[in-house]
Design a protein around this motif. Structure first.
Motif, PDB file in Angstrom:
ATOM      1  N   VAL A 307       0.857  -1.193   0.000  1.00 16.51           N
ATOM      2  CA  VAL A 307       0.000   0.000   0.000  1.00 16.51           C
ATOM      3  C   VAL A 307       0.895   1.246   0.000  1.00 16.51           C
ATOM      4  CG1 VAL A 307      -1.895  -1.137   1.205  1.00 16.51           C
ATOM      5  CG2 VAL A 307      -0.133   0.033   2.536  1.00 16.51           C
ATOM      6  N   ARG A 308       0.391   2.309  -0.583  1.00 13.31           N
ATOM      7  CA  ARG A 308       1.119   3.583  -0.608  1.00 13.31           C
ATOM      8  C   ARG A 308       0.811   4.357   0.666  1.00 13.31           C
ATOM      9  NH1 ARG A 308       2.076   6.426  -6.129  1.00 13.31           N
ATOM     10  NH2 ARG A 308       1.695   8.222  -4.754  1.00 13.31           N
ATOM     11  N   ILE A 309       1.855   4.813   1.333  1.00 11.93           N
ATOM     12  CA  ILE A 309       1.699   5.555   2.584  1.00 11.93           C
ATOM     13  C   ILE A 309       0.887   6.830   2.375  1.00 11.93           C
ATOM     14  CG2 ILE A 309       2.979   6.938   4.261  1.00 11.93           C
ATOM     15  CD1 ILE A 309       3.105   4.084   4.972  1.00 11.93           C
ATOM     16  N   ASP A 310       1.129   7.551   1.255  1.00 15.28           N
ATOM     17  CA  ASP A 310       0.424   8.814   1.046  1.00 15.28           C
ATOM     18  C   ASP A 310      -1.070   8.596   0.873  1.00 15.28           C
ATOM     19  OD1 ASP A 310       0.872   7.494  -1.342  1.00 15.28           O
ATOM     20  OD2 ASP A 310       1.074   9.325  -2.525  1.00 15.28           O
ATOM     21  N   GLU A 311      -1.459   7.505   0.230  1.00 14.77           N
ATOM     22  CA  GLU A 311      -2.880   7.218   0.055  1.00 14.77           C
ATOM     23  C   GLU A 311      -3.549   6.896   1.383  1.00 14.77           C
ATOM     24  OE1 GLU A 311      -3.183   4.133  -2.822  1.00 14.77           O
ATOM     25  OE2 GLU A 311      -2.646   5.412  -4.530  1.00 14.77           O
ATOM     26  N   VAL A 312      -2.857   6.137   2.239  1.00 13.94           N
ATOM     27  CA  VAL A 312      -3.422   5.820   3.563  1.00 13.94           C
ATOM     28  C   VAL A 312      -3.538   7.091   4.395  1.00 13.94           C
ATOM     29  CG1 VAL A 312      -3.140   4.443   5.653  1.00 13.94           C
ATOM     30  CG2 VAL A 312      -2.449   3.499   3.458  1.00 13.94           C
ATOM     31  N   LEU A 313      -2.550   7.979   4.303  1.00  7.88           N
ATOM     32  CA  LEU A 313      -2.615   9.248   5.037  1.00  7.88           C
ATOM     33  C   LEU A 313      -3.782  10.103   4.560  1.00  7.88           C
ATOM     34  CD1 LEU A 313       1.201  10.135   5.132  1.00  7.88           C
ATOM     35  CD2 LEU A 313      -0.243   9.653   7.116  1.00  7.88           C
ATOM     36  N   LEU A 314      -4.030  10.126   3.253  1.00 10.30           N
ATOM     37  CA  LEU A 314      -5.168  10.887   2.714  1.00 10.30           C
ATOM     38  C   LEU A 314      -6.489  10.310   3.206  1.00 10.30           C
ATOM     39  CD1 LEU A 314      -3.923  11.447  -0.959  1.00 10.30           C
ATOM     40  CD2 LEU A 314      -4.276  13.226   0.773  1.00 10.30           C
ATOM     41  N   ASP A 315      -6.607   8.979   3.222  1.00  9.08           N
ATOM     42  CA  ASP A 315      -7.834   8.347   3.719  1.00  9.08           C
ATOM     43  C   ASP A 315      -8.038   8.643   5.196  1.00  9.08           C
ATOM     44  OD1 ASP A 315      -8.297   7.283   1.230  1.00  9.08           O
ATOM     45  OD2 ASP A 315      -7.464   5.300   1.692  1.00  9.08           O
ATOM     46  N   ALA A 316      -6.940   8.624   5.977  1.00  9.38           N
ATOM     47  CA  ALA A 316      -7.047   8.914   7.409  1.00  9.38           C
ATOM     48  C   ALA A 316      -7.465  10.367   7.630  1.00  9.38           C
ATOM     49  CB  ALA A 316      -5.716   8.629   8.089  1.00  9.38           C
ATOM     50  N   ARG A 317      -6.890  11.296   6.847  1.00  6.94           N
ATOM     51  CA  ARG A 317      -7.280  12.704   6.970  1.00  6.94           C
ATOM     52  C   ARG A 317      -8.744  12.889   6.634  1.00  6.94           C
ATOM     53  NH1 ARG A 317      -4.550  17.336   3.238  1.00  6.94           N
ATOM     54  NH2 ARG A 317      -5.656  16.164   1.630  1.00  6.94           N
ATOM     55  N   GLN A 318      -9.197  12.233   5.580  1.00  9.18           N
ATOM     56  CA  GLN A 318     -10.605  12.357   5.187  1.00  9.18           C
ATOM     57  C   GLN A 318     -11.531  11.835   6.280  1.00  9.18           C
ATOM     58  OE1 GLN A 318     -11.514  10.279   1.571  1.00  9.18           O
ATOM     59  NE2 GLN A 318     -13.586  11.070   1.434  1.00  9.18           N
ATOM     60  N   GLN A 319     -11.136  10.703   6.899  1.00 10.90           N
ATOM     61  CA  GLN A 319     -11.956  10.123   7.964  1.00 10.90           C
ATOM     62  C   GLN A 319     -12.041  11.067   9.157  1.00 10.90           C
ATOM     63  OE1 GLN A 319     -11.130   5.978   9.155  1.00 10.90           O
ATOM     64  NE2 GLN A 319     -11.179   6.662  11.284  1.00 10.90           N
ATOM     65  N   VAL A 320     -10.916  11.665   9.552  1.00  9.19           N
ATOM     66  CA  VAL A 320     -10.910  12.566  10.710  1.00  9.19           C
ATOM     67  C   VAL A 320     -11.714  13.833  10.420  1.00  9.19           C
ATOM     68  CG1 VAL A 320      -9.448  13.992  12.191  1.00  9.19           C
ATOM     69  CG2 VAL A 320      -8.727  11.672  11.601  1.00  9.19           C
ATOM     70  N   GLN A 321     -11.538  14.409   9.234  1.00  3.56           N
ATOM     71  CA  GLN A 321     -12.236  15.666   8.904  1.00  3.56           C
ATOM     72  C   GLN A 321     -13.712  15.445   8.653  1.00  3.56           C
ATOM     73  OE1 GLN A 321      -9.808  17.116   5.610  1.00  3.56           O
ATOM     74  NE2 GLN A 321      -8.663  18.479   6.994  1.00  3.56           N
ATOM     75  N   ARG A 322     -14.094  14.207   8.304  1.00  8.48           N
ATOM     76  CA  ARG A 322     -15.525  13.941   8.121  1.00  8.48           C
ATOM     77  C   ARG A 322     -16.258  14.071   9.441  1.00  8.48           C
ATOM     78  NH1 ARG A 322     -15.426   8.785   6.827  1.00  8.48           N
ATOM     79  NH2 ARG A 322     -14.783   9.192   4.670  1.00  8.48           N
ATOM     80  N   GLY A 323     -15.641  13.624  10.521  1.00  7.93           N
ATOM     81  CA  GLY A 323     -16.276  13.739  11.837  1.00  7.93           C
ATOM     82  C   GLY A 323     -16.000  15.068  12.506  1.00  7.93           C
ATOM     83  N   ASN A 324     -14.934  15.764  12.052  1.00  7.07           N
ATOM     84  CA  ASN A 324     -14.569  17.055  12.649  1.00  7.07           C
ATOM     85  C   ASN A 324     -14.204  18.034  11.530  1.00  7.07           C
ATOM     86  OD1 ASN A 324     -14.213  16.129  15.710  1.00  7.07           O
ATOM     87  ND2 ASN A 324     -13.175  14.617  14.413  1.00  7.07           N
ATOM     88  N   PRO A 325     -15.188  18.683  10.935  1.00  6.29           N
ATOM     89  CA  PRO A 325     -14.937  19.568   9.781  1.00  6.29           C
ATOM     90  C   PRO A 325     -13.983  20.719  10.086  1.00  6.29           C
ATOM     91  CG  PRO A 325     -17.280  19.075  10.020  1.00  6.29           C
ATOM     92  CD  PRO A 325     -16.616  18.594  11.259  1.00  6.29           C
ATOM     93  N   ASP A 326     -13.845  21.107  11.353  1.00  9.11           N
ATOM     94  CA  ASP A 326     -12.990  22.249  11.671  1.00  9.11           C
ATOM     95  C   ASP A 326     -11.523  21.859  11.858  1.00  9.11           C
ATOM     96  OD1 ASP A 326     -13.741  20.781  13.907  1.00  9.11           O
ATOM     97  OD2 ASP A 326     -13.377  22.480  15.268  1.00  9.11           O
ATOM     98  N   TYR A 327     -11.209  20.568  11.735  1.00  4.96           N
ATOM     99  CA  TYR A 327      -9.825  20.130  11.886  1.00  4.96           C
ATOM    100  C   TYR A 327      -9.063  20.402  10.581  1.00  4.96           C
ATOM    101  CZ  TYR A 327     -10.717  17.656  16.307  1.00  4.96           C
ATOM    102  OH  TYR A 327     -11.025  17.340  17.602  1.00  4.96           O
ATOM    103  N   LYS A 328      -7.842  20.938  10.728  1.00  7.89           N
ATOM    104  CA  LYS A 328      -6.997  21.213   9.559  1.00  7.89           C
ATOM    105  C   LYS A 328      -5.789  20.281   9.591  1.00  7.89           C
ATOM    106  CE  LYS A 328      -6.626  25.553  10.708  1.00  7.89           C
ATOM    107  NZ  LYS A 328      -7.653  25.640  11.745  1.00  7.89           N
ATOM    108  N   ILE A 329      -5.584  19.511   8.519  1.00  4.90           N
ATOM    109  CA  ILE A 329      -4.501  18.516   8.449  1.00  4.90           C
ATOM    110  C   ILE A 329      -3.722  18.717   7.158  1.00  4.90           C
ATOM    111  CG2 ILE A 329      -3.934  16.056   8.372  1.00  4.90           C
ATOM    112  CD1 ILE A 329      -6.563  15.548   9.917  1.00  4.90           C
ATOM    113  N   ASP A 330      -2.409  18.897   7.279  1.00  2.00           N
ATOM    114  CA  ASP A 330      -1.540  19.084   6.118  1.00  2.00           C
ATOM    115  C   ASP A 330      -0.632  17.865   5.935  1.00  2.00           C
ATOM    116  OD1 ASP A 330      -2.585  21.602   5.705  1.00  2.00           O
ATOM    117  OD2 ASP A 330      -1.067  22.582   6.969  1.00  2.00           O
ATOM    118  N   ILE A 331      -0.435  17.478   4.680  1.00  2.00           N
ATOM    119  CA  ILE A 331       0.482  16.384   4.342  1.00  2.00           C
ATOM    120  C   ILE A 331       1.592  16.982   3.475  1.00  2.00           C
ATOM    121  CG2 ILE A 331       0.730  14.150   3.198  1.00  2.00           C
ATOM    122  CD1 ILE A 331      -2.223  13.631   3.791  1.00  2.00           C
ATOM    123  N   HIS A 332       2.830  16.855   3.965  1.00  2.00           N
ATOM    124  CA  HIS A 332       3.953  17.512   3.291  1.00  2.00           C
ATOM    125  C   HIS A 332       5.068  16.500   3.000  1.00  2.00           C
ATOM    126  CE1 HIS A 332       6.942  20.498   2.269  1.00  2.00           C
ATOM    127  NE2 HIS A 332       7.760  20.013   3.207  1.00  2.00           N
TER     128      HIS A 332
END
Length: 455
Positions: A307-332
């Motif tokens: 699995v690609r790490i960046d894809e898993v990180l994007l899925d995790a960010r989407q899951q967290v922001q879906r339950g908390n729209p005000d959370y800001k997460i950057d992937i660099h």
């Protein structure tokens, strides 16, 4: 059959076989030696009597009288002398004649020079004798009564000693096997007393470094792990009960207050919202417990794939922001990657997403700006992730315990939680052969460092 009895019998059989082979070799060697020595004696007697007959020219009647006289008390050697044409020149006792010589036998002796053979227990030797340029055939025979008596005596003694030795060996084998297995019996008795209620008991061991000590130490090490597992289980159940009881009690209280008397719509909405909030806590706790159970499976039972790490990180960010729209997460990305293999690892995508989501959620939850960032870097055969936030930070005391299940530090005053997230995250990362560590300063933020092998 007990092992010590089986070993005693096996020891007896092996020893009996060795003794039997040893006795057989001695008996056979003695028999061969007796036969060889007696043939030598017969040869000497044959030559001696031939010398008396030819050289000393002793009267044949005198030689025969000596033979018959000695035969009364000794197993005297019977000698016969023939010429090459099978003409009898001398015989100690023609009327007895144990050998029963034939012309073919005479020719065989004359041709070969010397023969030896056995005839119904009587040993016979025939040899060619030369006198004054003429060749003669001399035969000699006798029954080695003394030698056979010695052999029979040796056989009887060997059988008696063998029987006595086997009896002694069996008794000694039983005694020593019982003594040797006494520590095992003591260990077995001690092990019978060890139950789930007294896992602190241990088997006795010594410093001999023998197999029994090694067994005791291995068993004690297993008991140490079981005791730790039982204690952890008790602690785990106690914490779960507490975490479940609190929101359930709050829900029951809200509902009981709502039905005890009539209230306005706003009060009912508040009660429902509070109950829903507590119900979500229970759901989060249940989901975390299920994820812990999955992460605790045998690795061979968990599905792993690239699995690609960046894809898993994007899925995790989407899951967290879906339950908390005000959370800001950057992937660099700190460094660029050349191909998919460089950013891929062998992993279970679901569990890895749970771990990353926990780190994102913790970073946002304990920061006033609800902001978290992950930096990705590639090093030799590894992927390095750094999860950073500028939140309230973690004290040095709490930092040492953050990966313990259900541990809640001072930050519980800042945000709700059940103390499972980081423990689950560490378990998942270790399951993927990775490492995780953290650094933090109060009031400045926290950094989690995660590393995965990708070689």
């Amino acid at each position: 059959m007990k092992t010590r009895t089986r070993l005693a019998i096996l020891f007896k059989l092996i020893t009996a076989t060795i003794l039997l082979i040893f006795a057989a070799i001695i008996y056979y060697s003695t028999q061969e030696s007796r036969e060889r020595e007696f043939y030598t004696l017969l040869k000497k007697e044959a030559i001696t009597k031939a010398n008396l007959f030819f050289n000393a020219e002793v009267n044949p009647q005198t030689l025969q009288d000596i033979y018959r006289s000695n035969r009364q008390v000794l197993n005297e050697v019977e000698v016969a002398i023939y010429d090459k044409d099978f003409t009898l020149l001398y015989h100690d006792a023609v009327d007895i004649d144990f050998v029963k010589e034939t012309k073919s036998m005479n020719d065989d002796i004359y041709k070969k020079g010397e023969i030896q053979f056995d005839q119904e227990g009587w040993q016979v030797i025939g040899l060619r004798y030369e006198f004054e340029g003429n060749n003669y055939v001399v035969t000699a025979t006798s029954y080695d009564q003394y030698g056979y008596n010695k052999l029979n005596s040796l056989l009887k003694t060997s059988v008696l000693v063998f029987v006595i030795a086997i009896a002694f060996i069996y008794i000694a084998g039983v005694f020593f096997s019982k003594k040797a297995f006494k520590p095992v019996s003591e260990m077995a008795e001690k092990a019978k007393n060890i139950t789930a209620t007294n896992l602190d008991l241990r088997l006795p061991s010594n410093d001999n470094k023998d197999e029994l000590s090694e067994l005791a130490q291995t068993f004690n090490a297993m008991l140490d792990r079981l005791e730790q597992s039982f204690d952890a289980q008790k602690h785990f159940v106690s914490n779960i009960s507490h975490e479940l009881r609190t929101p359930l009690a709050a829900i029951i209280t809200e509902l009981e207050l709502s039905i005890n008397k009539e209230r306005n719509v706003e009060d009912y909405k508040t009660a429902i919202e509070n109950s829903l909030k507590d119900a979500k806590k229970i759901v989060r706790l249940s989901n975390s417990l299920l994820d812990i159970a999955k992460a605790s499976y045998d690795p061979s039972e968990i599905s792993f794939k690239s699995v690609r790490i960046d894809e898993v990180l994007l899925d995790a960010r989407q899951q967290v922001q879906r339950g908390n729209p005000d959370y800001k997460i950057d992937i660099h990305f700190e460094t660029d990657f050349d191909n998919d293999e460089q950013i891929s690892i062998n992993a279970n995508a679901y569990l890895l997403k749970v771990a990353f989501a926990n780190l994102f959620e913790n970073g946002c939850k304990f920061s006033e700006d609800h902001h978290s960032k992950v930096s990705i870097a590639f090093k030799y055969q590894s992927i390095q992730l750094q999860f950073s936030d500028h939140g309230i930070g973690i004290s040095e005391i709490d930092l040492k315990n953050i990966f313990k299940p259900f541990y809640r530090g001072d930050n519980q005053k800042f945000a709700d939680g059940n103390g499972i997230g980081l423990s689950l995250t560490q378990k998942i990362i270790l399951l993927h052969k990775g490492t995780i560590s953290a650094t933090s300063k109060l009031g400045e933020g926290t950094d989690f460092f995660v590393s995965f092998p990708n070689g």
